[in-house]
Write a protein that holds these residues in place. Structure first.
Motif, PDB file in Angstrom:
ATOM      1  N   HIS A 296     -19.615 -12.852 -20.576  1.00 52.47           N
ATOM      2  CA  HIS A 296     -20.096 -11.885 -20.770  1.00 52.47           C
ATOM      3  C   HIS A 296     -21.230 -11.284 -19.620  1.00 52.47           C
ATOM      4  N   ALA A 297     -21.728 -12.304 -18.846  1.00 48.93           N
ATOM      5  CA  ALA A 297     -22.526 -12.117 -17.919  1.00 48.93           C
ATOM      6  C   ALA A 297     -21.837 -11.650 -16.592  1.00 48.93           C
ATOM      7  N   ALA A 298     -20.582 -12.110 -16.408  1.00 52.00           N
ATOM      8  CA  ALA A 298     -19.581 -11.929 -15.492  1.00 52.00           C
ATOM      9  C   ALA A 298     -19.181 -10.350 -15.590  1.00 52.00           C
ATOM     10  N   ALA A 299     -18.823 -10.175 -16.728  1.00 51.20           N
ATOM     11  CA  ALA A 299     -18.373  -8.761 -17.058  1.00 51.20           C
ATOM     12  C   ALA A 299     -19.374  -7.682 -16.801  1.00 51.20           C
ATOM     13  N   THR A 300     -20.740  -8.021 -17.232  1.00 54.52           N
ATOM     14  CA  THR A 300     -21.703  -7.123 -16.961  1.00 54.52           C
ATOM     15  C   THR A 300     -22.255  -6.884 -15.532  1.00 54.52           C
ATOM     16  N   ALA A 301     -21.946  -8.213 -14.761  1.00 54.47           N
ATOM     17  CA  ALA A 301     -22.108  -8.056 -13.407  1.00 54.47           C
ATOM     18  C   ALA A 301     -21.171  -7.020 -12.740  1.00 54.47           C
ATOM     19  N   VAL A 302     -19.805  -7.245 -13.061  1.00 52.99           N
ATOM     20  CA  VAL A 302     -18.763  -6.425 -12.491  1.00 52.99           C
ATOM     21  C   VAL A 302     -19.070  -4.767 -12.919  1.00 52.99           C
ATOM     22  N   HIS A 303     -19.381  -4.706 -14.182  1.00 49.91           N
ATOM     23  CA  HIS A 303     -19.350  -3.339 -14.592  1.00 49.91           C
ATOM     24  C   HIS A 303     -20.668  -2.638 -13.963  1.00 49.91           C
ATOM     25  N   SER A 304     -21.690  -3.305 -13.880  1.00 50.28           N
ATOM     26  CA  SER A 304     -23.015  -2.835 -13.297  1.00 50.28           C
ATOM     27  C   SER A 304     -23.137  -2.806 -11.527  1.00 50.28           C
ATOM     28  N   ARG A 305     -22.166  -3.369 -11.272  1.00 56.64           N
ATOM     29  CA  ARG A 305     -22.077  -3.623  -9.530  1.00 56.64           C
ATOM     30  C   ARG A 305     -21.910  -2.300  -8.846  1.00 56.64           C
ATOM     31  N   PRO A 306     -22.632  -1.813  -8.131  1.00 55.82           N
ATOM     32  CA  PRO A 306     -22.728  -0.564  -7.561  1.00 55.82           C
ATOM     33  C   PRO A 306     -21.271  -0.650  -6.455  1.00 55.82           C
ATOM     34  N   THR A 307     -21.014   0.383  -5.996  1.00 55.84           N
ATOM     35  CA  THR A 307     -19.882   0.580  -5.119  1.00 55.84           C
ATOM     36  C   THR A 307     -20.246   0.009  -3.851  1.00 55.84           C
ATOM     37  N   VAL A 308     -19.255  -0.284  -2.976  1.00 56.58           N
ATOM     38  CA  VAL A 308     -19.481  -0.891  -1.397  1.00 56.58           C
ATOM     39  C   VAL A 308     -20.180   0.343  -0.643  1.00 56.58           C
TER      40      VAL A 308
END
Length: 406
Positions: A296-308
């Motif tokens: 779940h932490a990895a999924a949250t990190a991916v979904h909340s990660r800003p664009t490049v």
């Protein structure tokens, strides 16, 4: 450590699989959340350590493993989609399970009542039975390798140690593979393993589900491993109250030091578990996924990660006080007393009634009460049937006598 610190984050393996966030790291590999950009499908990427990239013997075994596991189809197994080698990174592409591990669930909630333990063991044994029929052995059954999805699916993962039984002993026979707490005596003594070695590991797993701890402890893994050479696994009822004797016998047979005294394979062990569940009247149960998991932490990190384009503009959070660690549930010498711990997800499920009664009584007492109630009901039904039959016979006799008089 932030997810952006991993050098593989954002890398496109073989031009198809994008690495997005790290989920877990093991002795030989790291598992990432990834994306198959060709199919636009989330996947799990098991990337082997770079030091194995030039080991031709390892790569051959790795490729053979991938092909063998990809042929296995069972609801209790994580599917393998692909395998490859990108530069110094051999990798495996697998089904992504949105949820967490059984280890994370045990840390959150502690030991399980029998109906929940059975709900975990059934799919694990089902997946192993499929592998055993194909001549494959897992060799590393443990809570970290059991995944629980948000939908309640239980799946066995990481056949990284699987070998065809016919080829067992060709390479690395002197190396003891697996986790010390779950190794069978023969794996400790010779490194050899067959289906009965997996049965032993599932027996240890069942003990841990019911008691919250493994049966052998020690100062180091070697000490833990060698304890099983001279000591039998104690019955779980000796460590925690309320465990039905059927589970004591079930685990005792699975963990017999002599492999010939165990269940022959996972299929036979599953049949015995089903018989116990029927005898005890254990209801069906949907296993909950852990609330706070690395997945779940990895999924949250991916979904909340800003664009490049905007990632550099995001300010770093100000340092704050370090939160106090969450209290760890210490497995006590009694079964779960908190009805919220193993309450079913479906409020209409029969298990809701069962779980609600854990507050104040042991599951063993509850099971015996259910059995006594059922026997009492059957007894009174038999009495009613006998009385009804007697009355019918008396009526028939009376009618025959009256007819004779007339």
């Amino acid at each position: 450590m932030s997810v952006t610190s991993d050098p593989l984050n954002g890398v496109l393996l073989e031009g198809r699989y994008r690495v997005e966030a790290r989920i877990a790291t093991g002795g030989m590999s790291t598992v990432y959340r990834g994306l198959d950009v060709r199919l636009d499908r989330p996947v799990a990427l098991k990337v082997m350590d770079a030091r194995y990239a030039n080991d031709s013997q390892f790569l051959t075994r790795f490729q053979r493993e991938a092909r063998a596991v990809a042929r296995l189809k069972d609801p209790g197994l994580v599917a393998v989609y692909d395998q490859g080698l990108d530069g110094s990174h051999p990798f495996l592409v697998m089904e992504l399970i949105e949820g967490g591990t059984l280890r994370e669930l045990l840390r959150e909630r502690g030991p399980m009542p029998p109906h929940a333990a059975a709900a975990v063991l059934r799919p694990v044994l089902g997946g192993l039975a499929t592998a055993h029929r194909a001549g494959l052995v897992h060799r590393d059954v443990k809570p970290e390798n059991v995944l629980i999805s948000d939908d309640g699916e239980v799946k066995l993962v990481d056949f990284g140690l699987v070998r065809a039984v016919a080829e067992a002993g060709i390479t690395s026979t002197s190396v003891i593979l697996g986790t010390a707490a779950y190794l069978s005596p023969e794996q400790v003594s010779t490194g050899a393993a067959d289906a009965r070695s997996d049965v032993y590991a599932v027996g240890i797993l069942a003990y841990e589900l019911l008691t919250g701890a493994t049966p052998f402890t020690g100062d180091n893994p070697l000490t833990v491993a060698y304890q099983r050479m001279d000591h039998d696994v104690p019955p779980p009822s000796a460590a925690i109250s309320g465990v039905p004797p059927q589970f004591d016998e079930f685990i005792g047979r699975a963990t017999a030091r002599n492999p010939d005294a165990r269940f022959a394979d996972a299929e036979e062990m599953a049949g015995d578990l089903d018989a116990i569940a029927m005898e005890l009247g254990l209801p069906k149960f949907r296993v909950p996924a852990p609330r706070n998991s690395a997945q779940h932490a990895a999924a949250t990190a991916v979904h909340s990660r800003p664009t490049v384009e905007h990632r550099a503009a995001v300010p770093a959070p100000a340092p704050g006080p370090i939160p106090a660690p969450a209290p760890v549930k210490n497995p006590t010498r009694q079964l779960i007393r908190d009805p919220q711990d193993w309450q079913p997800a479906d409020e209409d499920d029969e298990t809701h009634e069962m779980a609600s009664q854990f507050a104040g009584i042991d599951i063993g007492e509850f099971i015996w009460e259910r059995q006594r109630a059922r026997r009492s009901l059957m007894f009174w039904m038999l009495i009613v049937l006998l009385l009804t039959g007697g009355m019918a016979a008396a009526g028939w006799t009376l009618g025959s006598n009256l007819q004779g008089l007339l």
